[in-house]
Enzyme design. Structure first.
Site, PDB file in Angstrom:
ATOM      1  CG  PHE A   1       5.266 -11.337 -11.193  1.00 46.88           C
ATOM      2  CD1 PHE A   1       5.198 -12.691 -10.893  1.00 46.88           C
ATOM      3  CD2 PHE A   1       3.956 -10.690 -10.684  1.00 46.88           C
ATOM      4  CE1 PHE A   1       4.363 -13.174 -10.327  1.00 46.88           C
ATOM      5  CE2 PHE A   1       3.035 -11.326  -9.993  1.00 46.88           C
ATOM      6  CZ  PHE A   1       3.019 -12.706  -9.948  1.00 46.88           C
TER       7      PHE A   1
ATOM      8  CB  CYS B   1       0.886   4.027 -11.029  1.00 47.06           C
ATOM      9  SG  CYS B   1      -1.084   3.713 -10.690  1.00 47.06           S
TER      10      CYS B   1
ATOM     11  CB  CYS C   1      -3.890   4.359  -5.510  1.00 45.49           C
ATOM     12  SG  CYS C   1      -3.854   2.896  -4.749  1.00 45.49           S
TER      13      CYS C   1
ATOM     14  CB  CYS D   1       0.842   1.786  -3.682  1.00 45.79           C
ATOM     15  SG  CYS D   1       1.570   0.767  -5.052  1.00 45.79           S
ATOM     16  CG  ASP D   2       1.928  -3.849  -2.211  1.00 46.24           C
ATOM     17  OD1 ASP D   2       1.850  -3.332  -3.204  1.00 46.24           O
ATOM     18  OD2 ASP D   2       1.581  -4.877  -1.705  1.00 46.24           O
ATOM     19  CB  THR D   3       4.277  -1.892  -5.852  1.00 48.58           C
ATOM     20  OG1 THR D   3       3.511  -2.929  -5.136  1.00 48.58           O
ATOM     21  CG2 THR D   3       5.264  -2.376  -6.901  1.00 48.58           C
TER      22      THR D   3
ATOM     23  CD  GLU E   1      -2.255  -9.101  -9.836  1.00 42.44           C
ATOM     24  OE1 GLU E   1      -2.963  -8.599  -9.334  1.00 42.44           O
ATOM     25  OE2 GLU E   1      -2.293 -10.509  -9.935  1.00 42.44           O
TER      26      GLU E   1
ATOM     27  CG  HIS F   1       3.691 -12.378  -2.681  1.00 40.97           C
ATOM     28  ND1 HIS F   1       2.166 -12.449  -2.637  1.00 40.97           N
ATOM     29  CD2 HIS F   1       4.140 -10.899  -2.814  1.00 40.97           C
ATOM     30  CE1 HIS F   1       1.728 -11.163  -2.749  1.00 40.97           C
ATOM     31  NE2 HIS F   1       3.005 -10.411  -3.047  1.00 40.97           N
TER      32      HIS F   1
HETATM   33  C1  LIG Z   1       0.859  -2.903  -6.631  1.00 42.36           C
HETATM   34  S1  LIG Z   1      -0.677  -3.136  -7.723  1.00 42.36           S
HETATM   35  C2  LIG Z   1      -0.135  -2.976  -9.468  1.00 42.36           C
HETATM   36  C3  LIG Z   1      -1.320  -3.469 -10.340  1.00 42.36           C
HETATM   37  C4  LIG Z   1      -2.341  -2.332 -10.635  1.00 42.36           C
HETATM   38  N1  LIG Z   1      -1.840  -1.033 -10.582  1.00 42.36           N
HETATM   39  C5  LIG Z   1      -3.250  -2.398  -9.388  1.00 42.36           C
HETATM   40  O1  LIG Z   1      -3.340  -1.517  -8.378  1.00 42.36           O
HETATM   41  O2  LIG Z   1      -4.132  -3.488  -9.388  1.00 42.36           O
HETATM   42  C6  LIG Z   1      -0.712  -5.063  -7.440  1.00 42.36           C
HETATM   43  C7  LIG Z   1      -1.714  -5.674  -6.659  1.00 42.36           C
HETATM   44  O3  LIG Z   1      -1.035  -5.240  -5.375  1.00 42.36           O
HETATM   45  C8  LIG Z   1      -2.474  -4.920  -4.473  1.00 42.36           C
HETATM   46  N2  LIG Z   1      -1.814  -3.895  -3.305  1.00 42.36           N
HETATM   47  C9  LIG Z   1      -1.327  -2.824  -3.667  1.00 42.36           C
HETATM   48  N3  LIG Z   1      -1.083  -2.165  -2.315  1.00 42.36           N
HETATM   49  C10 LIG Z   1      -1.637  -3.014  -1.435  1.00 42.36           C
HETATM   50  C11 LIG Z   1      -1.710  -3.246  -0.013  1.00 42.36           C
HETATM   51  N4  LIG Z   1      -1.169  -1.863   0.839  1.00 42.36           N
HETATM   52  N5  LIG Z   1      -2.438  -4.051   0.667  1.00 42.36           N
HETATM   53  C12 LIG Z   1      -2.855  -5.232  -0.302  1.00 42.36           C
HETATM   54  N6  LIG Z   1      -2.932  -5.235  -1.261  1.00 42.36           N
HETATM   55  C13 LIG Z   1      -2.237  -4.159  -2.223  1.00 42.36           C
HETATM   56  C14 LIG Z   1      -3.351  -3.890  -5.512  1.00 42.36           C
HETATM   57  O4  LIG Z   1      -4.595  -3.758  -5.328  1.00 42.36           O
HETATM   58  C15 LIG Z   1      -3.039  -5.272  -6.750  1.00 42.36           C
HETATM   59  O5  LIG Z   1      -4.100  -5.890  -6.523  1.00 42.36           O
HETATM   60  N1  LIG Z   2       4.259 -13.158  -5.757  1.00 40.68           N
HETATM   61  C1  LIG Z   2       3.877 -11.975  -6.071  1.00 40.68           C
HETATM   62  N2  LIG Z   2       2.566 -12.416  -6.483  1.00 40.68           N
HETATM   63  C2  LIG Z   2       1.934 -11.124  -6.873  1.00 40.68           C
HETATM   64  N3  LIG Z   2       0.591 -11.016  -7.260  1.00 40.68           N
HETATM   65  C3  LIG Z   2       0.476  -9.569  -7.627  1.00 40.68           C
HETATM   66  C4  LIG Z   2       1.478  -8.989  -7.288  1.00 40.68           C
HETATM   67  C5  LIG Z   2       1.684  -7.654  -7.744  1.00 40.68           C
HETATM   68  O1  LIG Z   2       2.640  -6.840  -7.298  1.00 40.68           O
HETATM   69  O2  LIG Z   2       0.896  -7.562  -8.942  1.00 40.68           O
HETATM   70  C6  LIG Z   2       2.403 -10.082  -6.871  1.00 40.68           C
HETATM   71  C7  LIG Z   2       4.026  -9.664  -6.246  1.00 40.68           C
HETATM   72  O3  LIG Z   2       4.421  -8.752  -6.379  1.00 40.68           O
HETATM   73  N4  LIG Z   2       4.463 -10.926  -6.137  1.00 40.68           N
HETATM   74  S1  SF4 Z   3      -1.710  -0.156  -6.193  1.00 40.54           S
HETATM   75 FE1  SF4 Z   3       0.155   1.050  -6.786  1.00 40.54          FE
HETATM   76  S2  SF4 Z   3       0.333   0.647  -8.650  1.00 40.54           S
HETATM   77 FE2  SF4 Z   3      -1.706   0.093  -8.137  1.00 40.54          FE
HETATM   78  S3  SF4 Z   3      -3.103   1.742  -8.742  1.00 40.54           S
HETATM   79 FE3  SF4 Z   3      -2.354   1.944  -6.673  1.00 40.54          FE
HETATM   80  S4  SF4 Z   3      -0.581   3.375  -6.978  1.00 40.54           S
HETATM   81 FE4  SF4 Z   3      -0.944   2.342  -8.903  1.00 40.54          FE
HETATM   82 MG   LIG Z   4       3.025  -6.944  -5.152  1.00 46.03          MG
END
Ligand SMILES: C[S@@+](CC[C@H](N)C(=O)[O-])C[C@H]1O[C@@H](n2cnc3c(N)ncnc32)[C@H](O)[C@@H]1O
Ligand SMILES: Nc1nc2[nH]cc(C(=O)O)c2c(=O)[nH]1
Ligand code: SF4
Ligand SMILES: [Mg+2]
Length: 220
Positions: free
Chosen positions: A24, A30, A45, A48-50, A118, A214
């Site tokens: 990864f 973003c 958005c 976001c979990d990231t 992604e 995961h």
């Molecule tokens: C952190 S994003 C990064 C890639 C891109 N910015 C996007 O949004 O697709 C990676 C994946 O995590 C998913 N994701 C982010 N926050 C989430 C949440 N709270 N619950 C479920 N999926 C989530 C997004 O929809 C995406 O499929």
């Molecule tokens: N194991 C694992 N699989 C993933 N698939 C999409 C992810 C992401 O954050 O984009 C993710 C991630 O963060 N971890």
């Molecule tokens: S999930 Fe996180 S990284 Fe993806 S579009 Fe939303 S704010 Fe950006």
């Molecule tokens: Mg993730």
């Protein structure tokens, strides 16, 4: 110059490639959220979990050129000789398409990798991407019309499955929204979001349930 929050080797947790080993590469930044909690409620958005800010994560950093980026990705792939195991890199973020350009795509291919992304779908997918996963967000305009997986976080009042039914994809997934602030004692999937996603799939069988496996097995 490429800014990368973190790079790690794990199993793809989601979608059609779930369970497949992959490197990864999480690009920094973003276009739909600053990544600061103070901005979350007003962002395009909001769930976001990231953490995608900066370059300070494991394997993160600034890479001066595409070759340096590909070299760092390749260094994480295990050194086994197995012609059946095509190396896979998942480019994510943040929003990877703010940075993933043709030189980076060429260098990753040159290093022997299949390239998955992604993306939130607001930017065109460049030539040469081998597997695209599009995940629309709120009111943000989606410009992508074809992809491998359409993976919609559900429920989102402003981003309903009907809005994206015209997008051509191999797979249509609904991913229950997980509370980004949850602690380990909150239920991961026995919650109303999962129930609603299941009910939608049962009533609209083009859509399948996607789980972030995961998080279930507690790996990166
Ligand atoms: C952190 S994003 C990064 C890639 C891109 N910015 C996007 O949004 O697709 C990676 C994946 O995590 C998913 N994701 C982010 N926050 C989430 C949440 N709270 N619950 C479920 N999926 C989530 C997004 O929809 C995406 O499929
Ligand atoms: N194991 C694992 N699989 C993933 N698939 C999409 C992810 C992401 O954050 O984009 C993710 C991630 O963060 N971890
Ligand atoms: S999930 Fe996180 S990284 Fe993806 S579009 Fe939303 S704010 Fe950006
Ligand atoms: Mg993730």
């Amino acid at each position: 110059m490429y800014s990368v929050k973190e790079m790690f080797y794990t199993l793809q947790g989601e979608g059609a490639n779930a369970g497949r080993p992959a490197v990864f590469c999480r690009f920094s930044g973003c276009n739909l959220w600053s990544g600061l909690e103070k901005d979350r409620a007003t962002a395009a958005c909001t769930f976001c979990d990231t953490d995608f800010r900066g370059t300070d994560g494991d394997g993160g950093g600034k890479f001066a050129n595409a070759e340096a980026l590909a070299e760092a990705v390749a260094a994480l792939w295990p050194r086994v000789i197995d012609s059946q195991a095509k190396p896979l890199v998942v480019c994510t973020g943040g929003e990877p398409l703010l940075q993933l350009d043709q030189p980076a795509i060429d260098a990753l291919h040159q290093a022997g990798f299949e390239i998955a992304i992604e993306t939130n779908g607001t930017l065109p997918i460049p030539e040469g991407i081998d597997w695209s996963v599009v995940s629309p967000k709120g009111l943000a305009e989606v410009v992508v019309t074809r992809c491998d997986e359409l993976k919609l976080v559900y429920p989102q009042p402003e981003a309903t499955p009907e809005r994206f039914a015209h997008i051509q994809a191999r797979h249509y997934y609904l991913s229950p929204m997980v509370n980004p602030h949850r602690d380990d004692t909150d239920p991961l999937y026995q919650n109303p979001e999962t129930r609603e996603a299941i009910n939608y799939c049962l009533q609209h069988p083009r859509w399948r349930l996607n789980l972030q496996t995961h998080k279930i097995v507690n790996i990166a």
